[in-house]
Design a protein around this motif. Structure first.
Motif, PDB file in Angstrom:
ATOM      1  N   GLU A 148       1.538  14.347  10.444  1.00  0.00           N
ATOM      2  CA  GLU A 148       1.801  12.942  10.664  1.00  0.00           C
ATOM      3  C   GLU A 148       1.572  12.155   9.372  1.00  0.00           C
ATOM      4  OE1 GLU A 148       0.606  12.676  15.413  1.00  0.00           O
ATOM      5  OE2 GLU A 148      -0.484  11.498  13.916  1.00  0.00           O
ATOM      6  N   ARG A 149       2.207  10.993   9.327  1.00  0.00           N
ATOM      7  CA  ARG A 149       2.011  10.118   8.180  1.00  0.00           C
ATOM      8  C   ARG A 149       0.570   9.625   8.172  1.00  0.00           C
ATOM      9  NH1 ARG A 149       6.734   5.870   6.971  1.00  0.00           N
ATOM     10  NH2 ARG A 149       7.826   7.846   7.258  1.00  0.00           N
ATOM     11  N   GLY A 178       0.807  -1.208   0.000  1.00  0.00           N
ATOM     12  CA  GLY A 178       0.000   0.000   0.000  1.00  0.00           C
ATOM     13  C   GLY A 178       0.836   1.251   0.000  1.00  0.00           C
ATOM     14  N   TRP A 179       0.149   2.353   0.285  1.00  0.00           N
ATOM     15  CA  TRP A 179       0.794   3.669   0.279  1.00  0.00           C
ATOM     16  C   TRP A 179       0.318   4.505   1.468  1.00  0.00           C
ATOM     17  CZ3 TRP A 179       4.508   4.891  -3.256  1.00  0.00           C
ATOM     18  CH2 TRP A 179       4.618   4.068  -4.374  1.00  0.00           C
ATOM     19  N   TYR A 180       1.254   5.256   2.026  1.00  0.00           N
ATOM     20  CA  TYR A 180       0.991   6.285   3.012  1.00  0.00           C
ATOM     21  C   TYR A 180       1.627   7.562   2.491  1.00  0.00           C
ATOM     22  CZ  TYR A 180      -0.667   3.086   6.657  1.00  0.00           C
ATOM     23  OH  TYR A 180      -1.390   2.177   7.397  1.00  0.00           O
ATOM     24  N   ARG A 181       1.288   8.662   3.107  1.00  0.00           N
ATOM     25  CA  ARG A 181       1.929   9.920   2.732  1.00  0.00           C
ATOM     26  C   ARG A 181       2.138  10.792   3.972  1.00  0.00           C
ATOM     27  NH1 ARG A 181      -2.880  13.123  -0.626  1.00  0.00           N
ATOM     28  NH2 ARG A 181      -4.155  13.703   1.202  1.00  0.00           N
ATOM     29  N   GLN A 182       3.101  11.682   3.843  1.00  0.00           N
ATOM     30  CA  GLN A 182       3.397  12.592   4.943  1.00  0.00           C
ATOM     31  C   GLN A 182       3.710  13.965   4.390  1.00  0.00           C
ATOM     32  OE1 GLN A 182       6.487  11.237   7.595  1.00  0.00           O
ATOM     33  NE2 GLN A 182       5.732  12.531   9.256  1.00  0.00           N
ATOM     34  N   ALA A 223       3.161  15.887  -0.740  1.00  0.00           N
ATOM     35  CA  ALA A 223       3.654  15.104   0.390  1.00  0.00           C
ATOM     36  C   ALA A 223       4.735  14.158  -0.105  1.00  0.00           C
ATOM     37  CB  ALA A 223       2.523  14.292   1.027  1.00  0.00           C
ATOM     38  N   VAL A 224       5.406  13.539   0.837  1.00  0.00           N
ATOM     39  CA  VAL A 224       6.257  12.399   0.512  1.00  0.00           C
ATOM     40  C   VAL A 224       5.386  11.157   0.617  1.00  0.00           C
ATOM     41  CG1 VAL A 224       8.293  11.054   1.120  1.00  0.00           C
ATOM     42  CG2 VAL A 224       8.311  13.552   1.387  1.00  0.00           C
ATOM     43  N   TYR A 225       5.385  10.376  -0.438  1.00  0.00           N
ATOM     44  CA  TYR A 225       4.560   9.178  -0.491  1.00  0.00           C
ATOM     45  C   TYR A 225       5.455   7.958  -0.230  1.00  0.00           C
ATOM     46  CZ  TYR A 225       0.560  11.774  -2.157  1.00  0.00           C
ATOM     47  OH  TYR A 225      -0.500  12.652  -2.251  1.00  0.00           O
TER      48      TYR A 225
END
Length: 121
Positions: free
Chosen positions: A48-49, A39-43, A93-95
């Motif tokens: 917060e992430r 998956g993917w998160y972003r910050q 964001a940074v992904y």
């Protein structure tokens, strides 16, 4: 050892699209070492992430991103893509790619190094 390699970030104008890709490599696809989900998160800066999307046994996209973001996975290749459409400045964001690596009865959460996405005119 398993590594995650991300690609596809960059600068895009509002309303544009980007496709992020992540590939897992290393000691996987064996009888006792598998990737059970990706998956993917972003910050964003100063935040917060946050969860973006995941796919494994089921596919889930953050509610506020549904309709613009789509996640797809190639199980055979252990890759996951994130198609992002109608991008907005707040998507900057940074992904980070995430993978859930199962080995010897333990699931470990693995993170990529992150890829920068900037939405700006």
């Amino acid at each position: 050892q398993v590594q995650l390699t991300e690609s596809g970030g960059g600068l895009v104008q509002p309303g544009g699209s980007l496709r992020l890709s992540c590939a897992a490599s290393g000691d996987i696809n064996t009888s006792n070492s598998t990737i059970n989900g990706m998956g993917w998160y972003r910050q964003a800066p100063g935040q917060e992430r946050e969860f973006v999307a995941t796919t494994g046994g089921s596919t889930r996209v953050a509610e506020h991103l549904k309709g613009r973001f789509t996640i797809t996975r190639d199980n055979a290749k252990n890759t996951v893509d994130l198609q992002m459409n109608s991008l907005r400045p707040e998507d900057t964001a940074v992904y980070f790619c995430v993978a859930y690596h199962y080995r010897a009865g333990i699931t470990r959460v693995l993170w990529g190094q992150g890829t920068q996405v900037t939405v700006s005119s």
